[in-house]
Design an enzyme around this catalytic site. Structure first.
Site, PDB file in Angstrom:
ATOM      1  N   ALA A 139       0.444  -0.882  -0.294  1.00 49.07           N
ATOM      2  CA  ALA A 139       0.361   0.163  -0.271  1.00 49.07           C
ATOM      3  C   ALA A 139       1.219   1.206   0.150  1.00 49.07           C
ATOM      4  O   ALA A 139       1.361   1.117   0.418  1.00 49.07           O
ATOM      5  CB  ALA A 139      -0.763   0.200   0.818  1.00 49.07           C
ATOM      6  N   HIS A 168      -2.269  -2.036  -2.981  1.00 47.18           N
ATOM      7  CA  HIS A 168      -2.023  -3.284  -4.157  1.00 47.18           C
ATOM      8  C   HIS A 168      -2.254  -4.226  -2.994  1.00 47.18           C
ATOM      9  O   HIS A 168      -1.678  -5.122  -2.404  1.00 47.18           O
ATOM     10  CB  HIS A 168      -0.549  -3.558  -5.045  1.00 47.18           C
ATOM     11  CG  HIS A 168      -0.797  -4.373  -5.647  1.00 47.18           C
ATOM     12  ND1 HIS A 168       0.875  -5.603  -5.776  1.00 47.18           N
ATOM     13  CD2 HIS A 168      -1.464  -6.136  -5.902  1.00 47.18           C
ATOM     14  CE1 HIS A 168       0.635  -5.950  -6.709  1.00 47.18           C
ATOM     15  NE2 HIS A 168      -0.780  -6.740  -6.580  1.00 47.18           N
ATOM     16  N   HIS A 239      -6.435  -8.244 -10.943  1.00 50.04           N
ATOM     17  CA  HIS A 239      -5.215  -8.869 -12.722  1.00 50.04           C
ATOM     18  C   HIS A 239      -5.347 -10.091 -12.100  1.00 50.04           C
ATOM     19  O   HIS A 239      -4.645 -10.142 -13.411  1.00 50.04           O
ATOM     20  CB  HIS A 239      -3.836  -7.925 -11.480  1.00 50.04           C
ATOM     21  CG  HIS A 239      -3.842  -6.335 -11.372  1.00 50.04           C
ATOM     22  ND1 HIS A 239      -3.285  -6.310 -10.282  1.00 50.04           N
ATOM     23  CD2 HIS A 239      -4.595  -5.792 -12.377  1.00 50.04           C
ATOM     24  CE1 HIS A 239      -3.404  -4.812 -10.596  1.00 50.04           C
ATOM     25  NE2 HIS A 239      -3.893  -4.586 -11.493  1.00 50.04           N
ATOM     26  N   HIS A 294       0.086  -4.962 -15.547  1.00 45.26           N
ATOM     27  CA  HIS A 294      -0.367  -4.965 -14.400  1.00 45.26           C
ATOM     28  C   HIS A 294       0.845  -4.168 -13.021  1.00 45.26           C
ATOM     29  O   HIS A 294       0.537  -3.897 -12.479  1.00 45.26           O
ATOM     30  CB  HIS A 294      -0.868  -6.066 -14.043  1.00 45.26           C
ATOM     31  CG  HIS A 294      -0.221  -7.022 -12.859  1.00 45.26           C
ATOM     32  ND1 HIS A 294       1.524  -7.127 -13.681  1.00 45.26           N
ATOM     33  CD2 HIS A 294       0.181  -7.547 -12.025  1.00 45.26           C
ATOM     34  CE1 HIS A 294       1.882  -8.175 -12.617  1.00 45.26           C
ATOM     35  NE2 HIS A 294       1.387  -8.219 -11.993  1.00 45.26           N
TER      36      HIS A 294
END
Length: 378
Positions: A139, A168, A239, A294
């Site tokens: 983060a 993430h 993702h 990504h």
């Protein structure tokens, strides 16, 4: 633009510029994946790199059969971007780090009402909600460093005077549990569309996506609470997932493993923890299977990072980046594994996507404070 969309063989596409670093093993994995029964088209992104049998940074389109192993164990791993009301001009990194403290532990009782509202019930993995996990998850507080499309930023209500928060993470242990069950029962041969096993997996997969999205929101809200800040969600995308899709006039299954959807509006493509991230507007294309990179993509295997870097950097030195940001990571091994040197330069990834005509860059984001883990374990 066309030379960045490379057709390596019938059904195999690679999005890469001439100077994009791509591991040969990853390209081989891409070709091998095309041999799976029912596989029609595979596409590697500029961040393509080898995975455990299947490449990461890729999308796969199949007919009549879907493949849980292609998605991997972190079902729903993805990115969430939030605004904050933290003043980017008055940042004290030491104060922010002190306020943030340790967010590796389970959420306490004060959070349980929100957990029950956001998360799917009865997964058995609730203690992981609101925690980031290991690996490449993080983060990060960021500031708007350069704005290329002011009108687009205004439409998203992003204020350059305020910090942003990028999270993430994914479904934590839940996705891995689901994958292990699938592989133990069916190996890697996939699931036939319409079969009870396929329906069961898709139901569990949906639960994992729900869990992952809730996890990212809980991480964001937990961090904002610790930082005495308010914020609002801007976007949240997965993702790692499989979705029904029609491509080339055929109805099938689109798998993404470390690939950003290009049909969900603006997205963030992050660099390593010592590099910029980019906010982009996608231009959907069948050539890329409606997908984008990504992130930066690994250059080095995790097992070799410490040997390459330990003589050059101490963990304390790696906690400060060339862009002036701070990194919170008390796991020394992870600090080396996730060093910026282990990743491709993010500009090379974005340049390839731009040259391929797949994105318009809206803004560049500079890291301010990256949280990985406060403890020795992830």
């Amino acid at each position: 633009m066309g030379n960045c969309i490379q057709h390596l063989a019938a059904g195999v596409t690679l999005i890469a510029a001439d100077n994009t670093w791509i591991d040969g093993d990853a390209i081989q994995q891409l070709h091998t994946t095309l041999t799976l029964p029912g596989m029609r088209h595979v596409a590697g992104m500029p961040d393509l790199h080898p995975g455990r049998g299947y490449p990461v940074g890729a999308a796969f389109f199949s007919l009549g059969r879907l493949y849980p192993a292609l998605i991997g164990g972190d079902i729903g791993c993805g990115m969430a971007l939030w605004t904050t009301d933290l003043d980017a001009r008055k940042v004290s990194l030491d104060k922010l780090e002190k306020r943030l403290g340790n967010i590796d532990t389970p959420l306490d009782d004060d959070w349980q009402a929100l957990v029950s509202t956001l998360a799917p019930p009865d997964t058995g993995f609730d203690p992981a909600l609101g925690t980031i996990g290991g690996g490449n998850h993080f983060a990060e507080l960021q500031r708007l460093d350069h704005i290329y499309q002011p009108a687009a930023l205004e439409a998203l209500q992003l204020d350059p005077r305020q910090l942003l928060l990028l999270v993430h993470s994914g479904s934590r242990g839940l996705g891995q549990f689901i994958l292990q069950q699938q592989v133990s029962q069916f190996g890697h041969r996939g699931l036939e569309q319409g079969s009870p096993a396929c329906a069961d997996y898709l139901a569990r997969h949906a639960t994992a996506l729900h869990f992952a999205e809730a996890n990212r929101e809980l991480i964001a809200r937990r961090m904002l609470a610790r930082l005495h800040a308010d914020g609002e969600p801007v976007l949240d995308i997965h993702h790692n997932l499989v979705v029904p899709a029609t491509i080339g006039g055929e109805a099938g299954w689109l798998h993404r493993k470390g690939a950003t959807p290009s049909s969900a509006g603006p997205v963030v493509i992050p660099g390593s923890r010592g590099d910029f991230s980019y906010l982009v507007a996608p231009r959907p294309s069948e050539d890329s299977l409606f997908s984008l990179a990504h992130g930066a993509g690994r250059k080095w295997m995790r097992s070799e990072c410490k040997d390459r870097l330990a003589r050059r950097f101490t963990p304390a030195q790696l906690s400060r980046t060339r862009l002036g940001s701070h990194v919170i990571c008390r796991d020394k091994q992870l600090m080396y594994e996730e060093a910026p040197e282990a990743y491709k330069p993010i500009d090379s990834i974005i340049d390839a996507l731009v040259q391929a005509g797949l994105v318009t860059v809206l803004a560049r984001l500079r890291p301010v404070l990256t949280y990985k883990t406060h403890g020795e374990c992830c």
